[in-house]
Design an enzyme around this catalytic site. Structure first.
Site, PDB file in Angstrom:
ATOM      1  N   CYS A  78       0.839  -1.209   0.000  1.00 45.41           N
ATOM      2  CA  CYS A  78       0.000   0.000   0.000  1.00 45.41           C
ATOM      3  C   CYS A  78       0.875   1.261   0.000  1.00 45.41           C
ATOM      4  CB  CYS A  78      -0.909   0.002   1.224  1.00 45.41           C
ATOM      5  SG  CYS A  78      -2.035   1.414   1.231  1.00 45.41           S
ATOM      6  N   CYS A  82       0.558   4.952   6.804  1.00 43.67           N
ATOM      7  CA  CYS A  82      -0.069   4.840   8.127  1.00 43.67           C
ATOM      8  C   CYS A  82       0.920   4.150   9.091  1.00 43.67           C
ATOM      9  CB  CYS A  82      -1.351   4.030   8.023  1.00 43.67           C
ATOM     10  SG  CYS A  82      -2.408   4.586   6.659  1.00 43.67           S
ATOM     11  N   CYS A  85       0.451   0.480  10.332  1.00 48.38           N
ATOM     12  CA  CYS A  85      -0.005  -0.588   9.428  1.00 48.38           C
ATOM     13  C   CYS A  85       1.111  -1.433   8.830  1.00 48.38           C
ATOM     14  CB  CYS A  85      -0.850   0.011   8.309  1.00 48.38           C
ATOM     15  SG  CYS A  85      -1.575  -1.279   7.268  1.00 48.38           S
ATOM     16  N   CYS A 122     -16.316  -9.485   5.656  1.00 44.82           N
ATOM     17  CA  CYS A 122     -15.689  -8.178   5.401  1.00 44.82           C
ATOM     18  C   CYS A 122     -14.421  -8.365   4.579  1.00 44.82           C
ATOM     19  CB  CYS A 122     -15.310  -7.506   6.707  1.00 44.82           C
ATOM     20  SG  CYS A 122     -16.658  -7.384   7.868  1.00 44.82           S
ATOM     21  N   CYS A 153     -19.390  -6.560   3.616  1.00 46.01           N
ATOM     22  CA  CYS A 153     -18.717  -5.313   3.996  1.00 46.01           C
ATOM     23  C   CYS A 153     -17.402  -5.241   3.223  1.00 46.01           C
ATOM     24  CB  CYS A 153     -18.434  -5.302   5.498  1.00 46.01           C
ATOM     25  SG  CYS A 153     -17.520  -3.841   6.065  1.00 46.01           S
ATOM     26  N   CYS A 213     -19.472   1.809   8.566  1.00 47.44           N
ATOM     27  CA  CYS A 213     -18.679   1.173   9.612  1.00 47.44           C
ATOM     28  C   CYS A 213     -17.444   2.057   9.780  1.00 47.44           C
ATOM     29  CB  CYS A 213     -18.286  -0.239   9.174  1.00 47.44           C
ATOM     30  SG  CYS A 213     -17.158  -1.050  10.331  1.00 47.44           S
ATOM     31  N   ARG A 285     -17.781  -2.779  17.883  1.00 45.40           N
ATOM     32  CA  ARG A 285     -17.013  -4.026  17.677  1.00 45.40           C
ATOM     33  C   ARG A 285     -15.687  -4.003  18.427  1.00 45.40           C
ATOM     34  NH1 ARG A 285     -16.817  -4.204  12.401  1.00 45.40           N
ATOM     35  NH2 ARG A 285     -18.897  -5.060  12.470  1.00 45.40           N
TER      36      ARG A 285
HETATM   37  N1  SAM Z   1      -6.588   0.545   3.160  1.00 40.79           N
HETATM   38  C1  SAM Z   1      -7.877   0.736   3.670  1.00 40.79           C
HETATM   39  C2  SAM Z   1      -7.946   1.813   4.708  1.00 40.79           C
HETATM   40  O1  SAM Z   1      -6.945   2.165   5.279  1.00 40.79           O
HETATM   41  O2  SAM Z   1      -9.059   2.285   4.961  1.00 40.79           O
HETATM   42  C3  SAM Z   1      -8.501  -0.535   4.232  1.00 40.79           C
HETATM   43  C4  SAM Z   1      -7.631  -1.482   5.040  1.00 40.79           C
HETATM   44  S1  SAM Z   1      -6.894  -0.815   6.532  1.00 40.79           S
HETATM   45  C5  SAM Z   1      -5.771  -2.104   6.993  1.00 40.79           C
HETATM   46  C6  SAM Z   1      -8.252  -0.938   7.696  1.00 40.79           C
HETATM   47  C7  SAM Z   1      -8.011  -0.548   9.118  1.00 40.79           C
HETATM   48  O3  SAM Z   1      -7.193  -1.501   9.763  1.00 40.79           O
HETATM   49  C8  SAM Z   1      -7.309   0.748   9.402  1.00 40.79           C
HETATM   50  O4  SAM Z   1      -8.125   1.874   9.257  1.00 40.79           O
HETATM   51  C9  SAM Z   1      -6.905   0.564  10.862  1.00 40.79           C
HETATM   52  O5  SAM Z   1      -7.943   1.022  11.704  1.00 40.79           O
HETATM   53  C10 SAM Z   1      -6.797  -0.957  10.992  1.00 40.79           C
HETATM   54  N2  SAM Z   1      -5.416  -1.358  11.303  1.00 40.79           N
HETATM   55  C11 SAM Z   1      -4.379  -1.443  10.457  1.00 40.79           C
HETATM   56  N3  SAM Z   1      -3.261  -1.823  11.099  1.00 40.79           N
HETATM   57  C12 SAM Z   1      -3.591  -1.968  12.405  1.00 40.79           C
HETATM   58  C13 SAM Z   1      -2.867  -2.335  13.576  1.00 40.79           C
HETATM   59  N4  SAM Z   1      -1.554  -2.593  13.543  1.00 40.79           N
HETATM   60  N5  SAM Z   1      -3.525  -2.406  14.746  1.00 40.79           N
HETATM   61  C14 SAM Z   1      -4.848  -2.134  14.807  1.00 40.79           C
HETATM   62  N6  SAM Z   1      -5.590  -1.782  13.725  1.00 40.79           N
HETATM   63  C15 SAM Z   1      -4.970  -1.685  12.544  1.00 40.79           C
HETATM   64 FE1  SF4 Z   2      -2.796   1.254   3.377  1.00 34.41          FE
HETATM   65 FE2  SF4 Z   2      -2.666   0.123   5.763  1.00 34.41          FE
HETATM   66 FE3  SF4 Z   2      -3.041   2.730   5.567  1.00 34.41          FE
HETATM   67 FE4  SF4 Z   2      -5.023   1.038   4.795  1.00 34.41          FE
HETATM   68  S1  SF4 Z   2      -4.202   1.318   6.863  1.00 34.41           S
HETATM   69  S2  SF4 Z   2      -4.306   2.868   3.718  1.00 34.41           S
HETATM   70  S3  SF4 Z   2      -3.769  -0.665   4.005  1.00 34.41           S
HETATM   71  S4  SF4 Z   2      -1.203   1.609   4.913  1.00 34.41           S
END
Ligand code: SAM
Ligand code: SF4
Ligand code: DTB
Length: 338
Positions: A78, A82, A85, A122, A153, A213, A285
């Site tokens: 990606c 973030c 992530c 989901c 979802c 959500c 949730r």
């Molecule tokens: N890329 C899309 C986005 O960011 O909306 C969808 C997938 S993203 C992985 C979905 C959610 O996963 C993020 O908004 C975050 O809240 C959660 N997430 C990702 N990494 C995480 C982590 N290490 N611990 C807890 N939640 C996490």
């Molecule tokens: Fe990409 Fe992870 Fe951020 Fe979603 S949370 S936009 S998968 S880096």
């Protein structure tokens, strides 16, 4: 004791001067003030739990939990940064990028989830935004889930208004798009998009007639005031989300937040309770982080008003309690599933 029990999701209460919050992306009219929400966080723990349980019982059977199973339909690679992530290209986490799954893989995973009792499936993709070239492919995956008689979802990053309409027409019930943290902390966690981008996508999802959500992550080094700031944003969406995932940060090696100090678990429980009180009819949730939490804290979260979980041995890239373990936990708490 602060009480919010009589406030309805559609009732807007003008709040005098909003000048101090003009820079916080708060709506011009808000249902619940930040001060109200902070006061809830500051209640003695047992008073907060009592209030949360009272609200919960007004709207739900407290011994019922909804089960959603996650599948990563497109993992890793990606472009967003973030800090939490494992799927960002900016962090070296060992997560390999995959292609978008095909309909047979999704049918198999969704059938297995249904057989285990999940009501919602989901699908998550590690995308900044949905690209036009993928819209029809995702629509086909939604069709597979709907054909199995499950709620569908998706969480695919940012959506345009017309993409939201297309996903709705394909049968999508819910779209997950988290606000993740308070507006003032957002820039420290993510530099490749802004808070308003998230709010815009949520608006497109709403306008398309899908259920929203949206939730966030707790334990990223934020203050209690910032946890209140996240709930303030969510609870003042008009209307507030039908589904509110509260994630506990999963510390993943290679991400900038890997070494963040662990949060006091009772702050996590408080966040669940405040979400329950401020969004009384939402499914709150208990999301990421359950594997590290232990049964006692999960039970406290259910007592605080959580009434949904991610169900299945994997979240997107990290672990989650397996089906048998969750069945045993829910059974020992006399919780029925929907
Ligand atoms: N890329 C899309 C986005 O960011 O909306 C969808 C997938 S993203 C992985 C979905 C959610 O996963 C993020 O908004 C975050 O809240 C959660 N997430 C990702 N990494 C995480 C982590 N290490 N611990 C807890 N939640 C996490
Ligand atoms: Fe990409 Fe992870 Fe951020 Fe979603 S949370 S936009 S998968 S880096
Ligand atoms: C949400 O709020 N949490 C889920 C789901 N929505 C997509 C994702 C949690 C991801 C945890 C880290 C991982 O497994 O990669």
């Amino acid at each position: 004791m602060t009480t919010l029990l009589s406030e309805s999701p559609m009732t807007f209460v003008p709040v005098g001067s909003m000048a101090s919050q003009a820079t916080r992306a708060a709506p011009a009219m808000e249902r619940l003030s930040l001060a109200h929400i902070q006061a809830l966080f500051d209640l003695p723990f047992n008073d907060l739990m009592f209030q949360a349980q009272t609200v919960h019982r007004e709207h739900f059977n407290p011994s019922e939990v909804q089960l959603s199973t996650l599948l990563s339909i497109k993992t890793g690679g990606c472009p967003e940064d973030c800090a939490y992530c494992p799927q960002s290209v900016h962090h070296d986490t060992g997560v390999d990028a995959t292609k978008l799954m095909d309909v047979d893989e999704v049918r198999q995973a969704a059938s297995a989830a249904k057989a285990q009792g999940a009501s919602r499936f989901c699908m998550g993709a590690a995308w900044r935004e949905l690209h036009e070239r993928d819209v029809d492919k995702v629509a086909a995956l939604i069709g597979v889930v709907k054909d199995l008689g499950m709620e569908a979802c998706c969480t695919l990053g940012m959506l345009t208004s017309s993409q939201a309409n297309t996903l709705k027409a394909a049968g999508l019930d819910y779209y997950n798009h988290n606000l993740d943290t308070a507006p003032e902390l957002y820039g420290d966690i993510i530099s490749t998009r802004v808070y308003q981008d998230r709010l815009d996508t949520l608006q497109h999802v709403r306008q398309a007639g899908m259920h929203v959500c949206s939730g966030g992550i707790v334990g990223m080094g934020e203050s209690r005031a910032q946890r209140a700031g996240l709930i303030h944003q969510l609870a003042n969406l008009d209307p507030y989300p039908e589904s509110v995932p509260i994630n506990h940060l999963v510390h993943v090696e290679g991400t900038p937040l890997a070494t963040t100090q662990a949060l006091d678990v009772f702050e996590f429980v408080r966040t669940i309770a405040v979400a329950r009180i401020t969004m009384p009819t939402a499914r709150v949730r208990l999301s990421a982080g359950r594997q590290e939490m232990g049964d006692g804290i999960q039970a406290l979260c259910f007592m605080a008003g959580a009434n949904s979980i991610f169900y299945g041995d994997k979240l997107l890239t990290t672990g989650n309690p397996d089906w048998a373990r969750d069945q045993a936990l829910l059974s020992s708490l006399d919780i029925q599933t929907v």
